[in-house]
Design a protein around this motif. Structure first.
Motif, PDB file in Angstrom:
ATOM      1  N   ILE A   1      50.135  -5.472 -19.748  1.00 28.52           N
ATOM      2  CA  ILE A   1      50.497  -6.681 -20.463  1.00 28.52           C
ATOM      3  C   ILE A   1      50.510  -7.897 -19.055  1.00 28.52           C
ATOM      4  N   SER A   2      50.668  -8.172 -17.548  1.00 26.30           N
ATOM      5  CA  SER A   2      51.364  -8.417 -16.900  1.00 26.30           C
ATOM      6  C   SER A   2      49.998  -8.664 -15.985  1.00 26.30           C
ATOM      7  N   ALA A   3      48.630  -8.223 -15.991  1.00 27.90           N
ATOM      8  CA  ALA A   3      47.475  -8.170 -15.345  1.00 27.90           C
ATOM      9  C   ALA A   3      46.466  -8.329 -15.981  1.00 27.90           C
ATOM     10  N   LEU A   4      47.029  -8.856 -17.491  1.00 29.94           N
ATOM     11  CA  LEU A   4      45.770  -9.972 -18.626  1.00 29.94           C
ATOM     12  C   LEU A   4      45.660 -11.314 -18.759  1.00 29.94           C
ATOM     13  N   SER A   5      44.725 -11.981 -18.200  1.00 28.68           N
ATOM     14  CA  SER A   5      44.094 -12.893 -18.545  1.00 28.68           C
ATOM     15  C   SER A   5      44.587 -13.853 -20.411  1.00 28.68           C
ATOM     16  N   VAL A   6      45.687 -15.178 -19.838  1.00 32.97           N
ATOM     17  CA  VAL A   6      46.514 -15.955 -20.850  1.00 32.97           C
ATOM     18  C   VAL A   6      45.059 -15.577 -22.024  1.00 32.97           C
ATOM     19  N   ASP A   7      44.174 -16.155 -22.037  1.00 31.19           N
ATOM     20  CA  ASP A   7      43.112 -15.716 -23.911  1.00 31.19           C
ATOM     21  C   ASP A   7      43.193 -14.211 -23.869  1.00 31.19           C
ATOM     22  N   ARG A   8      43.017 -13.489 -23.371  1.00 34.36           N
ATOM     23  CA  ARG A   8      43.575 -12.120 -23.611  1.00 34.36           C
ATOM     24  C   ARG A   8      44.635 -11.912 -24.424  1.00 34.36           C
ATOM     25  N   LEU A   9      45.717 -12.056 -23.825  1.00 34.18           N
ATOM     26  CA  LEU A   9      46.765 -11.413 -23.997  1.00 34.18           C
ATOM     27  C   LEU A   9      47.524 -12.205 -25.298  1.00 34.18           C
ATOM     28  N   PHE A  10      46.741 -14.116 -25.397  1.00 40.70           N
ATOM     29  CA  PHE A  10      47.315 -15.404 -26.203  1.00 40.70           C
ATOM     30  C   PHE A  10      45.923 -14.724 -27.422  1.00 40.70           C
ATOM     31  N   CYS A  11      46.226 -13.674 -27.936  1.00 39.08           N
ATOM     32  CA  CYS A  11      44.490 -13.803 -28.450  1.00 39.08           C
ATOM     33  C   CYS A  11      44.372 -13.600 -30.534  1.00 39.08           C
ATOM     34  N   TRP A  12      46.188 -13.952 -30.787  1.00 39.44           N
ATOM     35  CA  TRP A  12      46.143 -13.853 -32.031  1.00 39.44           C
ATOM     36  C   TRP A  12      46.611 -15.061 -32.584  1.00 39.44           C
ATOM     37  N   PRO A  13      46.098 -15.703 -34.088  1.00 41.86           N
ATOM     38  CA  PRO A  13      46.042 -17.190 -34.340  1.00 41.86           C
ATOM     39  C   PRO A  13      47.622 -17.897 -34.450  1.00 41.86           C
ATOM     40  N   ASP A  14      48.434 -16.862 -34.962  1.00 41.34           N
ATOM     41  CA  ASP A  14      50.267 -17.051 -35.695  1.00 41.34           C
ATOM     42  C   ASP A  14      50.521 -15.612 -35.564  1.00 41.34           C
ATOM     43  N   ALA A  15      51.392 -15.534 -35.497  1.00 34.12           N
ATOM     44  CA  ALA A  15      53.239 -14.391 -35.999  1.00 34.12           C
ATOM     45  C   ALA A  15      52.714 -13.180 -36.763  1.00 34.12           C
ATOM     46  N   GLU A  16      52.298 -14.185 -38.261  1.00 38.36           N
ATOM     47  CA  GLU A  16      51.968 -12.887 -38.986  1.00 38.36           C
ATOM     48  C   GLU A  16      50.917 -11.975 -38.420  1.00 38.36           C
ATOM     49  N   THR A  17      50.219 -12.717 -37.907  1.00 38.91           N
ATOM     50  CA  THR A  17      48.690 -12.030 -37.508  1.00 38.91           C
ATOM     51  C   THR A  17      48.577 -10.943 -36.406  1.00 38.91           C
ATOM     52  N   ALA A  18      49.741 -11.180 -36.098  1.00 41.08           N
ATOM     53  CA  ALA A  18      49.527 -10.761 -34.588  1.00 41.08           C
ATOM     54  C   ALA A  18      50.621  -9.413 -34.814  1.00 41.08           C
ATOM     55  N   ILE A  19      51.755  -9.907 -35.860  1.00 34.31           N
ATOM     56  CA  ILE A  19      52.556  -8.027 -36.611  1.00 34.31           C
ATOM     57  C   ILE A  19      51.852  -7.673 -37.213  1.00 34.31           C
ATOM     58  N   ARG A  20      50.828  -8.073 -38.521  1.00 31.81           N
ATOM     59  CA  ARG A  20      50.045  -7.054 -38.569  1.00 31.81           C
ATOM     60  C   ARG A  20      49.176  -6.237 -38.245  1.00 31.81           C
ATOM     61  N   GLU A  21      48.367  -6.819 -36.954  1.00 32.09           N
ATOM     62  CA  GLU A  21      47.689  -6.311 -35.772  1.00 32.09           C
ATOM     63  C   GLU A  21      48.068  -5.405 -35.509  1.00 32.09           C
ATOM     64  N   GLY A  22      49.100  -5.324 -34.580  1.00 37.42           N
ATOM     65  CA  GLY A  22      50.031  -4.660 -33.816  1.00 37.42           C
ATOM     66  C   GLY A  22      50.656  -3.223 -34.894  1.00 37.42           C
ATOM     67  N   ARG A  23      51.125  -3.314 -36.035  1.00 36.75           N
ATOM     68  CA  ARG A  23      51.614  -2.393 -36.965  1.00 36.75           C
ATOM     69  C   ARG A  23      49.901  -1.801 -37.308  1.00 36.75           C
ATOM     70  N   GLU A  24      49.599  -1.836 -37.830  1.00 33.91           N
ATOM     71  CA  GLU A  24      47.918  -1.611 -38.170  1.00 33.91           C
ATOM     72  C   GLU A  24      47.535  -0.674 -36.549  1.00 33.91           C
ATOM     73  N   ALA A  25      47.925  -1.202 -35.263  1.00 38.75           N
ATOM     74  CA  ALA A  25      47.490  -0.830 -34.122  1.00 38.75           C
ATOM     75  C   ALA A  25      47.538   0.466 -33.644  1.00 38.75           C
ATOM     76  N   LEU A  26      48.986   0.496 -33.967  1.00 39.49           N
ATOM     77  CA  LEU A  26      49.900   1.704 -33.695  1.00 39.49           C
ATOM     78  C   LEU A  26      48.650   3.018 -34.199  1.00 39.49           C
ATOM     79  N   GLY A  27      47.965   2.984 -35.085  1.00 37.31           N
ATOM     80  CA  GLY A  27      47.780   3.966 -36.028  1.00 37.31           C
ATOM     81  C   GLY A  27      46.382   5.071 -34.538  1.00 37.31           C
ATOM     82  N   ALA A  28      45.902   3.601 -34.127  1.00 34.99           N
ATOM     83  CA  ALA A  28      45.452   3.660 -33.090  1.00 34.99           C
ATOM     84  C   ALA A  28      45.419   4.223 -31.346  1.00 34.99           C
TER      85      ALA A  28
END
Length: 109
Positions: free
Chosen positions: A80-107
Motif C-alpha cells: 500500500i505504501s507504493a500506491l498513489s493517493v488517488d488510487r489508495l483513498f478511492c472510497w467515498p466514506d468509511a461504510e463503503t470502504a468497509i463493505r467493499e473490503g468485506r466483499e473483496a475478501l471473497g476474491a
C-alpha cells in the motif's frame, strides 16, 4: 416485578439519544478504524480517512509484511505504501470502504 413507568421509559430514551449523539460526534472525528472479521478467519481491515487538506476519500487495507494490500477500484494492490493517493483513498466514506473490503475478501487476499 413492576413495570417501568412512562416517565422512566422517557428518561431512558433521552439517555440513549444523548449516548447516540455522543457516539456520532466521536465517529465524525474518527480518522481510522480497525475492523476484525471473524467470518474471514480473523482478518483485520484497516480503514483510513485521507487528510482533510488533501481530500475526503477513504482507504481499506489488509496489513501484512512489506506494507500489506489495499483494496482499490482496480482490485487488490500490493504494498500500500507504493500506491498513489488517488488510487489508495478511492472510497467515498468509511461504510463503503468497509463493505467493499468485506466483499473483496471473497476474491482472495
Amino acid at each position: 416485578m413492576t413495570e417501568p413507568t412512562t416517565a422512566a421509559l422517557q428518561a431512558e430514551i433521552e439517555r440513549l439519544r444523548d449516548e447516540l449523539a455522543a457516539a456520532r460526534a466521536l465517529a465524525a472525528d474518527a480518522t481510522a478504524y480497525r475492523v476484525l472479521l471473524p467470518e474471514a478467519g480473523g482478518v483485520e481491515l484497516r480503514v483510513s480517512r485521507q487528510g482533510p487538506m488533501h481530500g475526503s476519500g477513504w482507504a481499506v487495507a489488509v496489513p501484512g509484511y512489506g506494507g500489506g494490500r489495499a483494496w482499490t477500484r482496480e482490485g487488490w494492490q500490493e504494498s500500500i505504501s507504493a500506491l498513489s493517493v488517488d488510487r489508495l483513498f478511492c472510497w467515498p466514506d468509511a461504510e463503503t470502504a468497509i463493505r467493499e473490503g468485506r466483499e473483496a475478501l471473497g476474491a482472495g487476499v
